[in-house]
Design an enzyme around this catalytic site. Structure first.
Site, short mmCIF file in Angstrom:
data_model
loop_
_atom_site.label_atom_id
_atom_site.label_comp_id
_atom_site.label_asym_id
_atom_site.label_seq_id
_atom_site.Cartn_x
_atom_site.Cartn_y
_atom_site.Cartn_z
N ARG A 240 66.94 12.05 -7.78
CA ARG A 240 66.42 12.06 -9.14
C ARG A 240 66.64 13.44 -9.74
NH1 ARG A 240 66.65 7.36 -8.90
NH2 ARG A 240 65.03 5.79 -9.21
N GLU A 269 68.78 11.99 -18.61
CA GLU A 269 69.95 11.14 -18.42
C GLU A 269 70.16 10.31 -19.67
OE1 GLU A 269 69.75 8.81 -14.84
OE2 GLU A 269 69.63 10.59 -13.58
N HIS A 288 74.92 8.34 -12.81
CA HIS A 288 73.92 7.58 -12.03
C HIS A 288 74.51 6.24 -11.56
CE1 HIS A 288 69.29 7.29 -11.42
NE2 HIS A 288 69.95 6.68 -10.43
C1 DGY Z 1 67.44 3.53 -7.55
O1 DGY Z 1 67.51 2.34 -7.19
O2 DGY Z 1 66.40 4.17 -7.48
C2 DGY Z 1 68.71 4.16 -8.02
O3 DGY Z 1 68.49 5.40 -8.57
C3 DGY Z 1 69.47 3.27 -8.98
O4 DGY Z 1 69.99 2.22 -8.26
#
Ligand code: DGY
Length: 337
Positions: A240, A269, A288
């Site tokens: 993250r 983002e 992402h």
């Molecule tokens: C998640 O699943 O947490 C990812 O960041 C996106 O697939």
């Protein structure tokens, strides 16, 4: 009024999950590419039993209070930092996520970024496209080797383990890790050594982040942490964006405090199009996409649908973030076993 549960789905997800949701529920699916505005989700869920949310949807107290019938929030992601889980639990609302389905895809992407950043792939491809490839240069585009180097993994959960497997099995890497919980399997399988964060940062050639975003992990990587890393080190984040102080990362990349970075996540983002982060030659930024393979997204959709349908019918969720909701579940007293 329909006897079927009403649900709001904040984006189209793969048909393998969405078709089942539509068959089992009165479902309204947000058709746009961009997320529905927060206030619109509040309105849409006023009479809903279930919500399918994405990591781009903030599911907080205020939103949950607008949905007195809501029984389940099924998040289409393994991470659930966008959902206020304690607030959901306090209201008897079950929260589901999609663990497991994206482990390999995310570890693959972390490794792709690691290789790309270490070997300067995007920078050299951009130059080739721009006609800057004049000849074979003995000193051109020199990068970092992986073989036999030290891979430092922050967060040795499912994805951290899968990355360690790739690094140790494929490139003979030594594995260090930092985690509150020891991972005996990673230690046995890869000789992984659990160390504190400063030691991991000092000793690793590659540092990859696989921690959850919580109040205590926010800003875990700042100027102090980058200063501890080797000048030749490559930093990878597929977890993250807010785990990293992005200004400090940019400064570390510009000053040569570290060699390069590969990011699949940023804060915000997307970053502003003018953000320096997107222009640095030694920083590879992907939008992402770690879980973006056909079979992974299908797997996530299946778990997401299972969670939603279980939640609206008062059954235990397949992947249940707050199983402690148990018997107090909203409108379903005593149905959870
Ligand atoms: C998640 O699943 O947490 C990812 O960041 C996106 O697939």
């Amino acid at each position: 009024m329909s006897a079927r549960p009403s649900v709001f789905v904040t984006r189209r997800i793969p048909a393998v999950g969405l078709d089942r949701i539509v068959a089992a529920c009165e479902a309204e699916v947000w058709p746009e590419q961009l997320p529905p505005p927060y206030e619109l989700i509040r309105k849409k869920i006023a009479n809903c039993d279930g919500l399918v949310s994405l990591l781009t949807d903030r599911v907080d107290e205020n939103l949950l209070d607008a949905a007195p019938r809501l029984k389940v929030v099924s998040n289409f992601a393994v991470g659930f930092n966008n959902v206020d889980v304690p607030a959901a639990t306090a209201r008897g609302i079950a929260v589901g996520n999609t663990p497991g389905a994206l482990t390999d895809a995310t570890a693959d992407l972390a490794f792709a970024l690691l290789l790309a950043a270490a070997r300067r792939v995007p920078e050299s491809v951009i130059d080739a496209r721009a006609g800057k490839w004049k000849t074979w240069e003995p000193l051109g585009y020199l990068g970092q080797d992986l073989h036999g180097k030290t891979l430092g993994i922050v967060g040795m959960g499912r994805i951290g383990y899968a990355l360690a497997k790739r690094g140790h099995g494929g490139w003979d890497m030594n594995v260090l890790y930092h985690d509150e919980i020891a991972n005996a399997k990673a230690e046995a399988d890869f000789g992984a050594r659990r160390v504190d964060l400063p030691e991991l940062l000092r000793e690793s050639d590659f540092v990859s982040v696989h921690a959850s975003l919580t109040d205590s992990s926010r800003g875990l990587f700042g100027a102090k942490q980058f200063a501890l890393m080797k000048k030749t080190a490559v930093f990878i984040n597929t977890a993250r964006g807010p785990l990293v102080d992005q200004k400090a990362l940019v400064a570390a990349l510009k000053s040569g405090t570290i060699f390069a970075a590969g990011l699949d996540v940023t804060e915000p983002e997307p970053p502003d199009a003018a953000d320096e982060l997107l222009r640095l030659p030694n920083c590879v930024v992907a939008p992402h996409i770690a879980s973006a393979t056909f079979s992974t997204r299908n797997g996530m959709a299946e778990i997401c649908a299972d969670n939603l349908i279980a939640g609206v019918t008062g059954k235990p969720l397949r992947a249940w973030v707050n199983p402690e909701v148990g018997y107090q579940r909203r409108n379903n007293p005593g149905t959870s076993k």
